[in-house]
Design a protein around this motif. Sequence first.
Motif, PDB file in Angstrom:
ATOM      1  N   UNK A  57      -7.537  -4.250 -14.539  1.00 47.32           N
ATOM      2  CA  UNK A  57      -6.129  -3.859 -14.706  1.00 47.32           C
ATOM      3  C   UNK A  57      -5.210  -4.654 -13.784  1.00 47.32           C
ATOM      4  N   UNK A  58      -3.961  -4.633 -14.096  1.00 45.75           N
ATOM      5  CA  UNK A  58      -2.956  -5.283 -13.256  1.00 45.75           C
ATOM      6  C   UNK A  58      -2.634  -4.344 -12.095  1.00 45.75           C
ATOM      7  N   UNK A  59      -3.550  -4.309 -11.131  1.00 41.60           N
ATOM      8  CA  UNK A  59      -3.481  -3.268 -10.098  1.00 41.60           C
ATOM      9  C   UNK A  59      -2.413  -3.488  -9.044  1.00 41.60           C
ATOM     10  N   UNK A  60      -2.042  -4.715  -8.743  1.00 45.65           N
ATOM     11  CA  UNK A  60      -0.976  -4.962  -7.783  1.00 45.65           C
ATOM     12  C   UNK A  60      -1.402  -5.063  -6.333  1.00 45.65           C
ATOM     13  N   UNK A  61      -2.677  -4.886  -6.028  1.00 36.25           N
ATOM     14  CA  UNK A  61      -3.147  -4.994  -4.641  1.00 36.25           C
ATOM     15  C   UNK A  61      -3.253  -6.453  -4.216  1.00 36.25           C
ATOM     16  N   UNK A  62      -3.063  -6.690  -2.926  1.00 41.37           N
ATOM     17  CA  UNK A  62      -3.260  -8.013  -2.337  1.00 41.37           C
ATOM     18  C   UNK A  62      -3.969  -7.849  -0.997  1.00 41.37           C
ATOM     19  N   UNK A  63      -4.683  -8.886  -0.611  1.00 51.23           N
ATOM     20  CA  UNK A  63      -5.392  -8.854   0.667  1.00 51.23           C
ATOM     21  C   UNK A  63      -4.399  -8.647   1.809  1.00 51.23           C
ATOM     22  N   UNK A  64      -4.739  -7.751   2.716  1.00 51.46           N
ATOM     23  CA  UNK A  64      -3.887  -7.476   3.871  1.00 51.46           C
ATOM     24  C   UNK A  64      -3.014  -6.245   3.722  1.00 51.46           C
ATOM     25  N   UNK A  65      -2.931  -5.701   2.537  1.00 50.26           N
ATOM     26  CA  UNK A  65      -2.091  -4.523   2.323  1.00 50.26           C
ATOM     27  C   UNK A  65      -2.675  -3.286   3.017  1.00 50.26           C
ATOM     28  N   UNK A  66      -1.766  -2.487   3.572  1.00 46.61           N
ATOM     29  CA  UNK A  66      -2.157  -1.245   4.241  1.00 46.61           C
ATOM     30  C   UNK A  66      -2.084  -0.071   3.263  1.00 46.61           C
ATOM     31  N   UNK A  67      -2.912   0.908   3.528  1.00 49.44           N
ATOM     32  CA  UNK A  67      -2.960   2.111   2.699  1.00 49.44           C
ATOM     33  C   UNK A  67      -3.659   3.211   3.471  1.00 49.44           C
ATOM     34  N   UNK A  68      -3.778   4.363   2.850  1.00 44.89           N
ATOM     35  CA  UNK A  68      -4.551   5.465   3.399  1.00 44.89           C
ATOM     36  C   UNK A  68      -5.756   5.683   2.485  1.00 44.89           C
TER      37      UNK A  68
ATOM     38  N   UNK B 111      -8.766   1.599  -8.984  1.00 49.45           N
ATOM     39  CA  UNK B 111      -8.195   2.827  -9.525  1.00 49.45           C
ATOM     40  C   UNK B 111      -8.861   4.075  -8.953  1.00 49.45           C
ATOM     41  N   UNK B 112      -9.516   3.918  -7.836  1.00 42.99           N
ATOM     42  CA  UNK B 112     -10.190   5.054  -7.209  1.00 42.99           C
ATOM     43  C   UNK B 112      -9.177   6.117  -6.787  1.00 42.99           C
ATOM     44  N   UNK B 113      -9.451   7.393  -7.065  1.00 43.58           N
ATOM     45  CA  UNK B 113      -8.555   8.463  -6.609  1.00 43.58           C
ATOM     46  C   UNK B 113      -8.678   8.746  -5.114  1.00 43.58           C
ATOM     47  N   UNK B 114      -9.504   7.964  -4.425  1.00 48.96           N
ATOM     48  CA  UNK B 114      -9.667   8.145  -2.978  1.00 48.96           C
ATOM     49  C   UNK B 114      -8.817   7.165  -2.175  1.00 48.96           C
ATOM     50  N   UNK B 115      -7.897   6.478  -2.836  1.00 50.52           N
ATOM     51  CA  UNK B 115      -6.945   5.588  -2.180  1.00 50.52           C
ATOM     52  C   UNK B 115      -5.539   6.144  -2.367  1.00 50.52           C
ATOM     53  N   UNK B 116      -4.723   6.051  -1.315  1.00 50.94           N
ATOM     54  CA  UNK B 116      -3.386   6.632  -1.368  1.00 50.94           C
ATOM     55  C   UNK B 116      -2.363   5.706  -0.707  1.00 50.94           C
ATOM     56  N   UNK B 117      -1.101   5.835  -1.099  1.00 52.99           N
ATOM     57  CA  UNK B 117      -0.060   5.014  -0.460  1.00 52.99           C
ATOM     58  C   UNK B 117       0.185   5.440   0.981  1.00 52.99           C
ATOM     59  N   UNK B 118       0.729   4.534   1.751  1.00 45.51           N
ATOM     60  CA  UNK B 118       1.169   4.859   3.110  1.00 45.51           C
ATOM     61  C   UNK B 118       2.182   6.003   3.028  1.00 45.51           C
ATOM     62  N   UNK B 119       1.974   7.034   3.828  1.00 44.21           N
ATOM     63  CA  UNK B 119       2.869   8.189   3.825  1.00 44.21           C
ATOM     64  C   UNK B 119       2.379   9.347   2.977  1.00 44.21           C
ATOM     65  N   UNK B 120       1.235   9.163   2.282  1.00 45.69           N
ATOM     66  CA  UNK B 120       0.714  10.243   1.435  1.00 45.69           C
ATOM     67  C   UNK B 120       0.334  11.461   2.270  1.00 45.69           C
ATOM     68  N   UNK B 121      -0.320  11.259   3.382  1.00 47.20           N
ATOM     69  CA  UNK B 121      -0.721  12.381   4.232  1.00 47.20           C
ATOM     70  C   UNK B 121       0.493  13.147   4.737  1.00 47.20           C
ATOM     71  N   UNK B 122       1.513  12.429   5.144  1.00 47.89           N
ATOM     72  CA  UNK B 122       2.731  13.083   5.626  1.00 47.89           C
ATOM     73  C   UNK B 122       3.395  13.881   4.511  1.00 47.89           C
ATOM     74  N   UNK B 123       3.412  13.327   3.310  1.00 48.88           N
ATOM     75  CA  UNK B 123       4.051  13.994   2.175  1.00 48.88           C
ATOM     76  C   UNK B 123       3.322  15.260   1.775  1.00 48.88           C
ATOM     77  N   UNK B 124       1.991  15.224   1.751  1.00 47.21           N
ATOM     78  CA  UNK B 124       1.204  16.353   1.254  1.00 47.21           C
ATOM     79  C   UNK B 124       0.772  17.323   2.344  1.00 47.21           C
ATOM     80  N   UNK B 125       0.896  16.911   3.602  1.00 52.54           N
ATOM     81  CA  UNK B 125       0.450  17.773   4.689  1.00 52.54           C
ATOM     82  C   UNK B 125      -1.015  17.625   5.026  1.00 52.54           C
ATOM     83  N   UNK B 126      -1.654  16.557   4.512  1.00 51.92           N
ATOM     84  CA  UNK B 126      -3.070  16.324   4.803  1.00 51.92           C
ATOM     85  C   UNK B 126      -3.182  15.545   6.113  1.00 51.92           C
ATOM     86  N   UNK B 127      -4.128  15.882   6.993  1.00 53.32           N
ATOM     87  CA  UNK B 127      -4.246  15.169   8.276  1.00 53.32           C
ATOM     88  C   UNK B 127      -4.691  13.720   8.088  1.00 53.32           C
ATOM     89  N   UNK B 128      -4.055  12.807   8.794  1.00 53.18           N
ATOM     90  CA  UNK B 128      -4.383  11.385   8.743  1.00 53.18           C
ATOM     91  C   UNK B 128      -5.122  10.979  10.006  1.00 53.18           C
TER      92      UNK B 128
END
Length: 670
Positions: free
Chosen positions: A530-541, A582-599
Amino acid sequence: MENTKDLAFDTFCKVLLHTFISQTEHTSRAERKRRDSFGMFDGYDSCSEDTSSSSSSDESEEEVAPLPSSLPIIKNNGQVYTYPDGKSGMATCEMCGMVGVRDAFYSKTKRFCSVSCSRSYSSNSKKASILARLQVAGKPPTKKAKVLQKQPLVAKLAAYAQYQATLQNQAKTKAAAVPVEGFSWGNYINSNSFTAAPVTCFKHAPMGTCWGDISEGVRVEVPNTDCSLPTKVFWIAGIVKLAGYNALLRYEGFENDSSLDFWCNVCGSDIHPVGWCATSGKPLVPPRTIQHKYTNWKAFLVKRLTGAKTLPPDFSQKVSESMQYPFKTSMRVEVVDKTHLCRTRVAVVECVIGGRLRLVNEESDDKTDDFWCHMYSPLIHHIGWSRSIGHRFKRSDITKKQDGHFDAPPHLFMKVKEVDAAGEFFKEGMKLEAIDPLNLSAICVATIRKVLADGYLMIGIDGSEAADGSDWFCYHATSPSIFPVGFCEINMIELTPPRGYAKLPFKWFDYLRETDSIAAPVKLFNKEVPNHGFHVGMKLEAVDLMEPRLVCVATVTRIIHRLLRIHFDGWEDEYDQWVDCESPDLYPVGWCQLTGYPLQPPAPQSSRDSQSSSSKQKKKAKSQQYKGHKKMTSLQLKEELLDGEEYSFLQGASDQESNGSASYYIKQEP
């Protein structure tokens, strides 16, 4: 509809007219100048620091405390408007529904916010206006809008007010920001000039499919923290940089001055589209640091914001809707047994956070035997799934459901692609390469041990299988975690050979001949990229899948077609994990803050040194927990013996960072 909205000149005029803080000086109505067709006063004076006391509105006799002298006041030919605190008199425009200070409204009766609304009302266009405000752009009128067509004006306005209140209540239900103690994504990104993966890379995350073109330059209304007023006031800011859900904002008027730039979550409850203050009766006040820069703030904002973009008016509603999850507590599911990967067992949903489920073994009395996964994880299934495909299942000692527990509906679970197993398909004994679920940093030599129904396969890692097959694991035929023979060699990935295999370096040709095996045909594998949009060096949770309750600061270090190499910041490379894009175990930066999950923040150097002999041993122990009790006897398997075939490899690039379709660069020759 578009996720950003062009701000028309007429809109800004109304916004500015009703949101600036002002006072009222008593002058005769004859001295007031006419307003132009945009609803603007054509005689605004410059900002002043007049400290004259506020006047009372026509509908309130309560005294209003004087405004601080440092606050810029905007006058209109002697008519200065009072602070919209609810005491000085508020009014609602009968045409557009805008809420504002009564004294600032047009006409003697104060029924309209501007000349244009008054004229529109007179031209019998009020019905279209009300309906347009009720429906979402690009969609047909809602059921509520159709009902309004048959109601008198008073009933329409009452329904509209209720509708607005509903939207505001939905916005208040969004998860509050949960800061990570000692760690700030903003500081981490700024200090290292990092780039974060955009929200659109994560289709399973909130707003992942409707983020739109929110980008740098978008204007929003946010609380003004550079102010000494005792009450909460707002000002307009622009997005300077985006990092996942987080945005670096700069107040309008600061130009190139970054001294008061600040990070906040775009989906948070304190960020609103431009115009929100006008409809909510909230004041816009310029920051104290730059009050002296301009004498006419109204003109400044009109010039700066005309033609700019902001968030869509229903943005907060979309955020709230995207954070509604169908899984509920007490639902029963089948989940992979973490003590025996070859079977599933019944678990109960204990809690849901941001779409992640805490599952508790149904037989656990103290609820400590738990497992975390996302609701779209391939590790969970509906009750009865194992029996339907022939998968091993651990029967519960509980003979009937506990009170309050109920089976999760099958439609809630992630669907897999249908495959045609009737024709050429995977067979027992075929060789392939697979990600080891007990060591996700390794891609290993593997064998298909059993073919189940609906395209599911039981797979074992060569050289380390238990005699009873208790460590076989289940992947679907379309899984992105299995690869054809030669995948690692072509893409320059280290392939883990069978344990105890002496002929190194490992060669597939030799191994297939020695084991009288055949490789699974390349055409049976999922080659969709898929046209996933990821690039080497990108940060995530990212979830540490060896300890799935943990969500950690992570980096994409390699991209092979749709396969991502995830590195956990602060830890050695040996703890990296191969994960699908497309793993559901990857999240954008700020996901933990938005959902209240500990980072889990990056491990500092001192912590890494002190914890290297404790925490890391625990991680390794987890990956070895299934192997300590294995019997090292040979597994007797009936493999299909076929004639040997010749293989040749085609050379290709190693790190395929392009998002288009890609070949595995291997062919099978007769």
